[in-house]
Design a protein around this motif. Structure first.
Motif, PDB file in Angstrom:
ATOM      1  N   SER A   1       0.823  -1.205   0.000  1.00 31.90           N
ATOM      2  CA  SER A   1       0.000   0.000   0.000  1.00 31.90           C
ATOM      3  C   SER A   1       0.859   1.257   0.000  1.00 31.90           C
ATOM      4  CB  SER A   1      -0.925  -0.006   1.221  1.00 31.90           C
ATOM      5  OG  SER A   1      -1.706   1.157   1.265  1.00 31.90           O
ATOM      6  N   VAL A   2       1.903   1.266   0.815  1.00 29.74           N
ATOM      7  CA  VAL A   2       2.782   2.433   0.875  1.00 29.74           C
ATOM      8  C   VAL A   2       3.506   2.643  -0.452  1.00 29.74           C
ATOM      9  CG1 VAL A   2       4.868   3.339   1.956  1.00 29.74           C
ATOM     10  CG2 VAL A   2       3.074   2.358   3.366  1.00 29.74           C
TER      11      VAL A   2
ATOM     12  N   ARG B   1      -6.043  12.004   1.458  1.00 33.58           N
ATOM     13  CA  ARG B   1      -7.072  12.022   2.487  1.00 33.58           C
ATOM     14  C   ARG B   1      -7.585  10.624   2.804  1.00 33.58           C
ATOM     15  NH1 ARG B   1     -11.513  16.302   1.289  1.00 33.58           N
ATOM     16  NH2 ARG B   1     -11.600  15.033  -0.598  1.00 33.58           N
ATOM     17  N   SER B   2      -7.795   9.799   1.770  1.00 30.56           N
ATOM     18  CA  SER B   2      -8.306   8.446   2.011  1.00 30.56           C
ATOM     19  C   SER B   2      -7.328   7.621   2.840  1.00 30.56           C
ATOM     20  CB  SER B   2      -8.588   7.750   0.671  1.00 30.56           C
ATOM     21  OG  SER B   2      -7.415   7.682  -0.116  1.00 30.56           O
ATOM     22  N   MET B   3      -6.053   7.771   2.568  1.00 31.80           N
ATOM     23  CA  MET B   3      -5.045   7.060   3.357  1.00 31.80           C
ATOM     24  C   MET B   3      -5.034   7.561   4.801  1.00 31.80           C
ATOM     25  SD  MET B   3      -3.371   4.788   1.473  1.00 31.80           S
ATOM     26  CE  MET B   3      -1.770   4.634   2.227  1.00 31.80           C
ATOM     27  N   LEU B   4      -5.236   8.856   4.998  1.00 30.65           N
ATOM     28  CA  LEU B   4      -5.271   9.413   6.347  1.00 30.65           C
ATOM     29  C   LEU B   4      -6.437   8.825   7.138  1.00 30.65           C
ATOM     30  CD1 LEU B   4      -4.325  11.448   8.486  1.00 30.65           C
ATOM     31  CD2 LEU B   4      -5.814  13.140   7.389  1.00 30.65           C
TER      32      LEU B   4
ATOM     33  N   VAL C   1      -0.738   6.958   8.709  1.00 33.03           N
ATOM     34  CA  VAL C   1      -1.014   8.381   8.964  1.00 33.03           C
ATOM     35  C   VAL C   1       0.171   9.242   8.544  1.00 33.03           C
ATOM     36  CG1 VAL C   1      -1.345  10.086  10.788  1.00 33.03           C
ATOM     37  CG2 VAL C   1      -2.726   8.003  10.764  1.00 33.03           C
ATOM     38  N   ALA C   2       1.378   8.846   8.953  1.00 30.01           N
ATOM     39  CA  ALA C   2       2.571   9.626   8.594  1.00 30.01           C
ATOM     40  C   ALA C   2       2.766   9.674   7.081  1.00 30.01           C
ATOM     41  CB  ALA C   2       3.801   9.024   9.275  1.00 30.01           C
ATOM     42  N   TRP C   3       2.590   8.538   6.405  1.00 33.70           N
ATOM     43  CA  TRP C   3       2.788   8.490   4.953  1.00 33.70           C
ATOM     44  C   TRP C   3       1.719   9.302   4.229  1.00 33.70           C
ATOM     45  CZ3 TRP C   3       6.538   7.700   1.832  1.00 33.70           C
ATOM     46  CH2 TRP C   3       6.317   7.402   0.489  1.00 33.70           C
TER      47      TRP C   3
ATOM     48  N   VAL D   1      -5.921   0.702  -5.785  1.00 40.66           N
ATOM     49  CA  VAL D   1      -5.340  -0.545  -5.274  1.00 40.66           C
ATOM     50  C   VAL D   1      -4.668  -0.309  -3.928  1.00 40.66           C
ATOM     51  CG1 VAL D   1      -3.636  -2.351  -5.748  1.00 40.66           C
ATOM     52  CG2 VAL D   1      -5.063  -1.469  -7.599  1.00 40.66           C
ATOM     53  N   SER D   2      -4.026   0.849  -3.763  1.00 39.67           N
ATOM     54  CA  SER D   2      -3.393   1.168  -2.490  1.00 39.67           C
ATOM     55  C   SER D   2      -4.429   1.239  -1.366  1.00 39.67           C
ATOM     56  CB  SER D   2      -2.645   2.492  -2.605  1.00 39.67           C
ATOM     57  OG  SER D   2      -2.134   2.902  -1.360  1.00 39.67           O
TER      58      SER D   2
END
Length: 462
Positions: free
Chosen positions: A332-333, A394-397, A385-387, A352-353
């Motif tokens: 994911s990262v 925003r979605s990753m956060l 969160v950091a990445w 996909v991430s």
């Protein structure tokens, strides 16, 4: 007198009209003749292109037949020298086609065949060297047409020297015709990639590291040498593909003929992903082609992550749950980072991430609540969160904050179950913390609201 002048004027006008009519007929006839000549020329070019395609196909089939026939009674060195003579014949025919016949398309077609046969020569010479430098060969473990055995080390070295000396001028001529301004660079890159086939080792880690290093080096040199537009013609693109075709044979040989661990497979897929993601925008201009190349790079990256995860699990004896968490989070990262560099498949990489985050989050929720789950959830959440703040996603956060929240809830649940206290004490602590939290919020309400609004503005801008 006036009547004569009028008659002469009418006669001149009729003559002028007749001349103009003749000129129109002549121009129409000339246009018709030129059109017929053009149509005939187009038909001839189509027939010539078809015949060249058939001829090249027959040549390649002939080369494959030459390589795969049994050659009973002939030494392996004789087999290679026969193939070298075949390649030299095709090269000479291409030169004669361009110089004597004066037809450049046929010459380029024949010399394209020569460039396609260059990696095969490297593979054959590498097999002859490995038969003397490597371990004892078993002919039953190889297909007959892939088994090569030199009678001695001296013969293997001499044959290799003869082959490289003979190939050098053929490669220069072929690359010079296909990409004149870049012939030296293509020659150097092809030799560099050929080292992977000539190196007399079949150790999977050595070959994997060597192939990956050569692939990265070829890609970086490709960025330096091939910046002009003439490096993207059809012939130049074929010539530029030869080093990567050579490295592909290195990978295929190792994976199909020898035992290869998962980590080495991961290196192969990682190298393929890097090459597809980096080279596609430099070789093709079609947006659809670039999208498909980046999508293929994504698939290779996913396979590399799976292979690396399996190798890590075997090496340090991780549980299946921990392996999935590490593999999914790493993928994911990586994909979210590549999404910032992709040209046409940004949305696919981001989707996909985020899907990987959802999957590992779902797996995390269905695990038994223990300290391993608590630690994994908190670590994964903090990393996401950091990445997400670094790449402004925003979605990753949101996914990372959900991980952290689940980790905190799990931590409370584990603490409650692991400490034997009366319910009134736990309820009292919850009530006490609630009162203290309410007092803090009431005292610093404006500061908290301002901070939340600022954070919300920043997140909406992502």
């Amino acid at each position: 007198m006036e009547a004569n002048i009028q008659r002469e004027t009418e006669s001149l006008e009729q003559i002028a009209l007749a001349i103009a009519e003749d000129e129109r007929h002549r121009q129409a006839a000339e246009s018709e003749r030129l059109k017929k000549a053009h149509d005939q020329r187009v038909r001839i070019e189509r027939v010539g292109a078809l015949l060249r395609f058939i001829g090249v196909s027959v040549l390649l089939v002939s080369a494959a037949t030459l390589l795969m026939q049994r050659w009973d009674g002939l030494a392996h060195v004789t087999r290679y020298l026969s193939f070298l003579a075949f390649t030299a014949t095709v090269c000479i025919a291409g030169i004669l086609c361009g110089v004597k016949i004066g037809e450049n398309k046929g010459a380029r077609a024949l010399l394209s065949v020569v460039t396609l046969l260059v990696p095969v020569h490297f593979a054959q010479l590498g097999a002859l060297l490995y038969s003397r430098f490597g371990q004892t060969l078993d002919s039953n473990s190889y297909p007959r047409y892939l088994f090569w055995d030199a009678p001695s080390l001296e013969v293997a070295l001499i044959t290799t020297a003869v082959g490289l000396v003979a190939l050098t001028p053929m490669m220069f001529v072929a690359f010079g015709v296909l990409a004149r301004r870049h012939s030296k660079a293509l020659f150097g890159l092809s030799l560099l990639a050929g080292v992977g086939l000539l190196y007399p080792s079949r150790d999977p880690y050595v070959i994997g590291a060597l192939g990956l290093a050569l692939g990265i080096l070829c890609v970086q040199l490709d960025k330096i040498f091939f910046v002009e537009s003439d490096a993207r013609t059809r012939e130049a693109t074929l010539a530029r593909a030869i080093p990567y075709l050579t490295l592909s044979i290195v990978v295929a040989r190792q994976c199909l003929l020898y035992k290869t661990p998962m980590f080495a497979h991961g290196l192969v897929y990682a190298g393929a992903s890097y090459a597809l993601f980096t080279l596609a925008p430099r070789v093709v201009t079609s947006r659809v082609a670039i999208w498909f190349a980046e999508a293929a790079a994504l698939v290779c990256a996913a396979l590399a992550a799976v292979m690396f995860g399996g190798a890590l699990s075997s090496a340090v004896h991780l549980s299946d749950y921990a392996t999935v968490m590490v593999t999914g989070l790493s993928l994911s990262v990586v994909l979210s980072g590549l999404a910032t560099k992709a040209r046409e498949a940004k949305g696919l990489y981001r989707a996909v991430s985020f899907f990987c985050c959802v999957v590992i989050g779902t797996i995390h929720l269905f695990q038994v609540s223990n300290m391993e789950r608590v630690v994994n959830g908190l670590v994964c959440g903090i990393i996401v969160v950091a990445w997400s703040c670094l790449i402004e996603r925003r979605s990753m956060l949101i996914a990372g904050l959900l991980f952290v929240a689940c980790g905190c809830v799990d931590a409370v649940g584990v603490a409650v179950r692991s400490i034997d206290v009366s319910p009134w004490f736990f309820l009292g602590m919850v009530g006490l913390l609630t009162v203290l939290g309410a007092s803090y919020v009431e005292r610093h309400y404006l500061r908290l609201i301002t901070t939340l609004r600022t954070l919300r503005t920043h997140v909406k801008a992502w």
